[in-house]
Design a protein around this motif. Structure first.
Motif, PDB file in Angstrom:
ATOM      1  N   LYS A 133     -12.161  -5.245   5.877  1.00 21.24           N
ATOM      2  CA  LYS A 133     -11.374  -5.586   7.057  1.00 21.24           C
ATOM      3  C   LYS A 133     -11.829  -6.951   7.578  1.00 21.24           C
ATOM      4  O   LYS A 133     -13.023  -7.251   7.593  1.00 21.24           O
ATOM      5  N   GLU A 149      -6.516  -5.081   7.041  1.00 19.26           N
ATOM      6  CA  GLU A 149      -7.158  -4.259   6.023  1.00 19.26           C
ATOM      7  C   GLU A 149      -6.858  -4.838   4.642  1.00 19.26           C
ATOM      8  O   GLU A 149      -5.701  -5.100   4.304  1.00 19.26           O
ATOM      9  N   THR A 196      -3.016  -7.277   0.998  1.00 22.85           N
ATOM     10  CA  THR A 196      -3.061  -6.912   2.409  1.00 22.85           C
ATOM     11  C   THR A 196      -1.653  -6.997   2.974  1.00 22.85           C
ATOM     12  O   THR A 196      -0.804  -7.739   2.457  1.00 22.85           O
ATOM     13  N   SER A 232       0.815  -1.210   0.000  1.00 21.69           N
ATOM     14  CA  SER A 232       0.000   0.000   0.000  1.00 21.69           C
ATOM     15  C   SER A 232       0.850   1.261   0.000  1.00 21.69           C
ATOM     16  O   SER A 232       0.368   2.334  -0.318  1.00 21.69           O
ATOM     17  N   LYS A 272     -12.388  -1.512   0.009  1.00 19.50           N
ATOM     18  CA  LYS A 272     -11.585  -1.557   1.228  1.00 19.50           C
ATOM     19  C   LYS A 272     -12.371  -2.323   2.291  1.00 19.50           C
ATOM     20  O   LYS A 272     -13.467  -1.901   2.679  1.00 19.50           O
ATOM     21  N   GLU A 324      -7.464  -4.593   0.418  1.00 14.11           N
ATOM     22  CA  GLU A 324      -7.817  -3.744  -0.713  1.00 14.11           C
ATOM     23  C   GLU A 324      -7.988  -4.622  -1.948  1.00 14.11           C
ATOM     24  O   GLU A 324      -7.146  -5.468  -2.226  1.00 14.11           O
TER      25      GLU A 324
END
Length: 267
Positions: A218, A198, A239, A17, A216, A200
């Motif tokens: 979790k 988290e 992640t 990220s 997004k 994505e």
């Protein structure tokens, strides 16, 4: 060698990220049938999903798990300026897991006023890094970049946990994803459900739209999350995490990353 080390650093030390570039393995198709059909794969690190415009993903640590749990080899492997390619003959019926798994160490220290940096593995660490290095900082890393393909009826033998780093275990089979439907997955760290990770997810062809349109999500207390696919296409998931659970005494931090590519088919 410098290129390989730099790429390893980007893929398995820095969180994905935090980078503009995305690593991925892209199969020509994910669901096939027949007597030993062949699937072709592209592997790259790129700015846009799934286009070859940065550097190739090296195949040094390519691991392919067959439907019976055995390890099989790719064929026709090659690495060019922007991508790596390989073929896989699906001789068995069922689901294959295809991934590049990087695990290693990075170190930095001061040597007479000069900053020194090193990357390698635990076996070479003691030989190549001075035991009395000043201001020594060591980071351990484990990174996975993978995808899945199925010949005929799917199975789950190849999807079993290995017990190191971040791993994904599908609740919904990864080769049974359909637009307009939901899919459930579980994430694990070192074989245990990973709460609060988290996630994505981005649909491919980002080159042709202004927004990433990312999802997004979790993980819950059981390491589970649910994704809903609004459109058919190829999707990229990533992640990351970090902790202090190293198995090298000098390393005080461990960085983990996981990436997968999925195909979502139309209804």
């Amino acid at each position: 060698m410098r290129t390989r080390i730099a790429l390893f650093a980007a893929l398995s030390v820095l969180p994905f990220s935090a980078m503009a570039h995305k690593a991925w393995i892209l199969p020509s198709q994910t669901v096939v049938s027949g007597n030993a059909p062949t699937v072709t794969f592209d592997a790259a690190v790129s700015n846009d999903l799934f286009y070859f415009n940065h550097v190739p993903l090296k195949l040094d640590n390519l691991v392919i798990t067959a439907p019976d749990g055995s390890t099989v080899n790719a064929s026709n492997t090659a690495t060019g300026k922007y991508r790596s390619v390989f073929d896989l003959e699906l001789k068995q019926q069922g689901t294959y897991r295809i991934g590049v798994v990087n695990s290693g160490l990075s170190a930095s220290w001061d040597e007479n006023g000069t900053a020194k940096r090193w990357r390698g593995n635990a076996a070479t660490f003691a030989k190549e890094v001075p035991a009395n290095a000043k201001d020594l900082k060591v980071i351990q890393s484990v990174g996975r970049v993978e995808t899945f393909v199925t010949n005929g009826a799917p199975n789950t033998t190849a999807l079993k946990l290995q017990g190191e780093g971040i791993e994904l275990v599908p609740v919904t089979h990864p080769n049974d994803l359909v637009a307009g439907e939901e899919a459930k997955f579980k994430l694990f760290i070192d074989g245990k459900p990973a709460q609060g990770l988290e996630v994505e997810i981005i649909r491919g062809a980002t080159r042709y739209r202004n927004a990433q349109d990312e999802m997004k999500l979790k993980t819950d207390a059981n390491g589970e999350f649910t994704a809903r696919w609004n459109d058919a296409g190829m999707y990229w998931l990533e992640t990351t995490s970090q902790d202090k659970k190293t198995n090298v005494p000098q390393a005080k931090e461990r960085r983990l990353s996981y990436v997968a590519t999925f195909e979502v088919l139309p209804q």
